[in-house]
Write a protein that holds these residues in place. Structure first.
Motif, PDB file in Angstrom:
ATOM      1  N   ALA A 191      40.021  45.558  53.925  1.00  0.00           N
ATOM      2  CA  ALA A 191      40.310  46.613  54.792  1.00  0.00           C
ATOM      3  C   ALA A 191      41.269  46.518  55.867  1.00  0.00           C
ATOM      4  CB  ALA A 191      38.961  47.245  55.376  1.00  0.00           C
ATOM      5  N   GLY A 192      41.174  45.350  56.413  1.00  0.00           N
ATOM      6  CA  GLY A 192      42.393  45.244  57.631  1.00  0.00           C
ATOM      7  C   GLY A 192      43.920  45.187  56.894  1.00  0.00           C
ATOM      8  N   GLU A 193      43.820  44.181  55.796  1.00  0.00           N
ATOM      9  CA  GLU A 193      45.055  44.149  55.247  1.00  0.00           C
ATOM     10  C   GLU A 193      45.708  45.694  54.751  1.00  0.00           C
ATOM     11  OE1 GLU A 193      44.956  39.679  53.638  1.00  0.00           O
ATOM     12  OE2 GLU A 193      44.622  41.156  52.116  1.00  0.00           O
ATOM     13  N   ARG A 194      44.718  46.349  53.999  1.00  0.00           N
ATOM     14  CA  ARG A 194      45.277  47.593  53.497  1.00  0.00           C
ATOM     15  C   ARG A 194      45.151  48.813  54.540  1.00  0.00           C
ATOM     16  NH1 ARG A 194      46.344  47.524  48.420  1.00  0.00           N
ATOM     17  NH2 ARG A 194      45.649  45.769  47.237  1.00  0.00           N
ATOM     18  N   GLN A 195      44.894  48.305  55.898  1.00  0.00           N
ATOM     19  CA  GLN A 195      44.917  49.299  57.088  1.00  0.00           C
ATOM     20  C   GLN A 195      43.924  50.494  56.712  1.00  0.00           C
ATOM     21  OE1 GLN A 195      48.999  49.800  57.870  1.00  0.00           O
ATOM     22  NE2 GLN A 195      49.340  47.821  58.689  1.00  0.00           N
ATOM     23  N   PHE A 196      43.014  50.335  56.194  1.00  0.00           N
ATOM     24  CA  PHE A 196      41.877  51.240  56.031  1.00  0.00           C
ATOM     25  C   PHE A 196      41.626  51.889  57.234  1.00  0.00           C
ATOM     26  CE2 PHE A 196      40.310  49.881  51.448  1.00  0.00           C
ATOM     27  CZ  PHE A 196      41.228  50.295  50.913  1.00  0.00           C
ATOM     28  N   ASP A 197      41.584  53.596  56.840  1.00  0.00           N
ATOM     29  CA  ASP A 197      40.936  54.338  58.032  1.00  0.00           C
ATOM     30  C   ASP A 197      39.490  54.252  57.806  1.00  0.00           C
ATOM     31  OD1 ASP A 197      40.592  55.884  55.955  1.00  0.00           O
ATOM     32  OD2 ASP A 197      42.165  57.324  56.648  1.00  0.00           O
ATOM     33  N   ASP A 198      38.627  54.889  58.711  1.00  0.00           N
ATOM     34  CA  ASP A 198      37.237  55.269  58.413  1.00  0.00           C
ATOM     35  C   ASP A 198      36.784  55.583  57.009  1.00  0.00           C
ATOM     36  OD1 ASP A 198      36.915  54.054  60.873  1.00  0.00           O
ATOM     37  OD2 ASP A 198      36.752  56.180  61.971  1.00  0.00           O
ATOM     38  N   LEU A 199      37.306  56.510  56.542  1.00  0.00           N
ATOM     39  CA  LEU A 199      37.172  57.132  55.362  1.00  0.00           C
ATOM     40  C   LEU A 199      37.147  56.007  54.133  1.00  0.00           C
ATOM     41  CD1 LEU A 199      36.558  59.471  53.311  1.00  0.00           C
ATOM     42  CD2 LEU A 199      39.053  59.777  53.133  1.00  0.00           C
ATOM     43  N   TYR A 200      38.242  55.353  54.014  1.00  0.00           N
ATOM     44  CA  TYR A 200      38.423  54.219  53.371  1.00  0.00           C
ATOM     45  C   TYR A 200      37.571  53.429  53.505  1.00  0.00           C
ATOM     46  CZ  TYR A 200      42.140  56.020  50.043  1.00  0.00           C
ATOM     47  OH  TYR A 200      42.785  56.589  49.142  1.00  0.00           O
ATOM     48  N   ARG A 201      37.266  52.756  54.584  1.00  0.00           N
ATOM     49  CA  ARG A 201      36.127  51.693  54.837  1.00  0.00           C
ATOM     50  C   ARG A 201      34.911  52.313  54.277  1.00  0.00           C
ATOM     51  NH1 ARG A 201      37.525  47.407  58.504  1.00  0.00           N
ATOM     52  NH2 ARG A 201      39.631  47.824  59.061  1.00  0.00           N
ATOM     53  N   THR A 202      34.522  53.219  54.582  1.00  0.00           N
ATOM     54  CA  THR A 202      33.112  53.789  54.076  1.00  0.00           C
ATOM     55  C   THR A 202      33.237  53.940  52.627  1.00  0.00           C
ATOM     56  OG1 THR A 202      32.941  55.370  56.004  1.00  0.00           O
ATOM     57  CG2 THR A 202      31.394  55.803  54.042  1.00  0.00           C
ATOM     58  N   ALA A 203      34.300  54.247  52.055  1.00  0.00           N
ATOM     59  CA  ALA A 203      34.270  54.272  50.507  1.00  0.00           C
ATOM     60  C   ALA A 203      34.078  52.791  49.890  1.00  0.00           C
ATOM     61  CB  ALA A 203      35.869  55.080  50.153  1.00  0.00           C
ATOM     62  N   LEU A 204      34.926  52.049  50.600  1.00  0.00           N
ATOM     63  CA  LEU A 204      34.739  50.540  50.063  1.00  0.00           C
ATOM     64  C   LEU A 204      33.428  50.213  50.160  1.00  0.00           C
ATOM     65  CD1 LEU A 204      36.391  47.986  48.969  1.00  0.00           C
ATOM     66  CD2 LEU A 204      36.848  47.259  51.333  1.00  0.00           C
ATOM     67  N   ASP A 205      32.602  50.334  51.032  1.00  0.00           N
ATOM     68  CA  ASP A 205      31.215  50.164  51.226  1.00  0.00           C
ATOM     69  C   ASP A 205      30.444  50.717  50.221  1.00  0.00           C
ATOM     70  OD1 ASP A 205      31.617  48.566  53.592  1.00  0.00           O
ATOM     71  OD2 ASP A 205      30.869  50.238  55.036  1.00  0.00           O
ATOM     72  N   VAL A 206      30.659  51.976  50.005  1.00  0.00           N
ATOM     73  CA  VAL A 206      29.720  52.551  48.773  1.00  0.00           C
ATOM     74  C   VAL A 206      30.111  51.723  47.644  1.00  0.00           C
ATOM     75  CG1 VAL A 206      29.618  54.677  47.497  1.00  0.00           C
ATOM     76  CG2 VAL A 206      29.689  54.633  50.138  1.00  0.00           C
ATOM     77  N   ALA A 207      31.615  51.598  47.391  1.00  0.00           N
ATOM     78  CA  ALA A 207      32.044  51.039  46.163  1.00  0.00           C
ATOM     79  C   ALA A 207      31.537  49.827  45.738  1.00  0.00           C
ATOM     80  CB  ALA A 207      33.591  51.068  45.843  1.00  0.00           C
ATOM     81  N   THR A 208      31.216  49.025  46.675  1.00  0.00           N
ATOM     82  CA  THR A 208      30.756  47.668  46.668  1.00  0.00           C
ATOM     83  C   THR A 208      29.236  47.355  47.004  1.00  0.00           C
ATOM     84  OG1 THR A 208      31.364  47.039  48.866  1.00  0.00           O
ATOM     85  CG2 THR A 208      32.826  46.625  47.138  1.00  0.00           C
ATOM     86  N   ARG A 209      28.523  48.576  47.162  1.00  0.00           N
ATOM     87  CA  ARG A 209      27.360  48.516  47.888  1.00  0.00           C
ATOM     88  C   ARG A 209      26.122  47.683  46.751  1.00  0.00           C
ATOM     89  NH1 ARG A 209      25.801  54.550  48.921  1.00  0.00           N
ATOM     90  NH2 ARG A 209      26.088  55.461  46.838  1.00  0.00           N
ATOM     91  N   SER A 210      26.447  47.643  45.414  1.00  0.00           N
ATOM     92  CA  SER A 210      25.532  47.003  44.500  1.00  0.00           C
ATOM     93  C   SER A 210      25.844  45.577  44.181  1.00  0.00           C
ATOM     94  CB  SER A 210      25.236  47.947  43.463  1.00  0.00           C
ATOM     95  OG  SER A 210      26.403  48.318  42.500  1.00  0.00           O
ATOM     96  N   TYR A 211      27.026  45.132  44.637  1.00  0.00           N
ATOM     97  CA  TYR A 211      27.592  43.893  44.164  1.00  0.00           C
ATOM     98  C   TYR A 211      26.621  42.701  44.257  1.00  0.00           C
ATOM     99  CZ  TYR A 211      32.377  45.603  43.630  1.00  0.00           C
ATOM    100  OH  TYR A 211      33.583  46.247  43.315  1.00  0.00           O
ATOM    101  N   CYS A 212      25.601  42.723  45.448  1.00  0.00           N
ATOM    102  CA  CYS A 212      24.773  41.556  45.692  1.00  0.00           C
ATOM    103  C   CYS A 212      23.232  42.273  45.659  1.00  0.00           C
ATOM    104  CB  CYS A 212      25.026  41.187  47.122  1.00  0.00           C
ATOM    105  SG  CYS A 212      26.655  40.646  47.545  1.00  0.00           S
ATOM    106  N   PRO A 213      23.105  41.895  44.389  1.00  0.00           N
ATOM    107  CA  PRO A 213      21.660  42.410  44.056  1.00  0.00           C
ATOM    108  C   PRO A 213      20.515  41.670  44.715  1.00  0.00           C
ATOM    109  CG  PRO A 213      22.540  41.554  41.939  1.00  0.00           C
ATOM    110  CD  PRO A 213      23.907  41.497  42.902  1.00  0.00           C
ATOM    111  N   ALA A 214      20.956  40.482  44.968  1.00  0.00           N
ATOM    112  CA  ALA A 214      19.518  39.718  45.611  1.00  0.00           C
ATOM    113  C   ALA A 214      19.411  39.940  46.987  1.00  0.00           C
ATOM    114  CB  ALA A 214      20.110  38.346  45.535  1.00  0.00           C
ATOM    115  N   GLY A 215      20.231  40.821  47.694  1.00  0.00           N
ATOM    116  CA  GLY A 215      20.214  41.092  49.110  1.00  0.00           C
ATOM    117  C   GLY A 215      21.213  41.701  49.689  1.00  0.00           C
TER     118      GLY A 215
END
Length: 189
Positions: free
Chosen positions: A165-189
């Motif tokens: 997110a820092g390298e790509r200079q993501f704004d709040d919208l893109y940071r939130t989208a990245l959180d949503v896109a990756t939210r199930s990556y860690c099923p153990a917790g």
């Protein structure tokens, strides 16, 4: 002939835009960096896709395209020994995050019509980039499968998201989208 040349130029512009947006940090010490960066690049296609849909009057949600994507990534996952239900959930989140960006762009253009796009790349060119990124994401799921299913997943994911997110200079919208896109990556917790 002119139409074919225009489509080819649009495809090249789309590929160059995504490539130019990709930082040369594949050497990151974060083990989930490449996975998160591919997800981030996929999110960044949302602006071009939204512009195309805005100008053509196409719908943001496209259930037929979603089915094609989910079927393709499930097949790719199965061939790599990755749980298809895991991949299907992850890509459902990715698609939801991408659509949310598209909706935000539409809202912005409705508020400020002067800021709306006047040209956009061909949707098929964007989809070709998306399909390539989908393959990279599934490949990274396979490579990182042990970590993704371990207690170390969440800290590794958070570290990779912060760097990307820092390298790509993501704004709040893109940071939130990245959180949503990756939210199930860690099923153990």
């Amino acid at each position: 002939m002119a139409t074919a040349l225009a489509r080819g130029a649009a495809a090249m512009i789309t590929m160059l835009a995504v490539a130019a947006a990709a930082p040369a940090s594949a050497d990151s010490p974060e083990p989930l960096y490449n996975l998160v960066d591919a997800a981030a690049q996929r999110l960044q296609t949302a602006d071009q896709v939204a512009a195309n849909k805005w100008l053509t009057g196409g719908p943001i949600t496209d259930p037929a395209r979603v089915k094609v994507v989910l079927d393709a990534v499930a097949k790719d996952a199965e061939s790599r020994g990755v749980a298809t239900d895991y991949v299907t959930q992850a890509f459902t989140n990715q698609i939801n995050a991408t659509e949310a960006i598209e909706y935000a762009r539409f809202a912005g253009w409705k508020f400020d019509p002067a800021g709306a796009p006047s040209a956009a790349p061909d949707l098929s060119a964007s989809r070709a980039v998306i399909d390539g990124l989908n393959h990279q994401i599934v490949e990274q799921f396979s490579v990182q499968w042990p970590l993704l299913n371990s207690p170390g997943c969440r800290p590794a994911l958070d570290a990779a998201k912060n760097i990307v997110a820092g390298e790509r200079q993501f704004d709040d919208l893109y940071r939130t989208a990245l959180d949503v896109a990756t939210r199930s990556y860690c099923p153990a917790g």
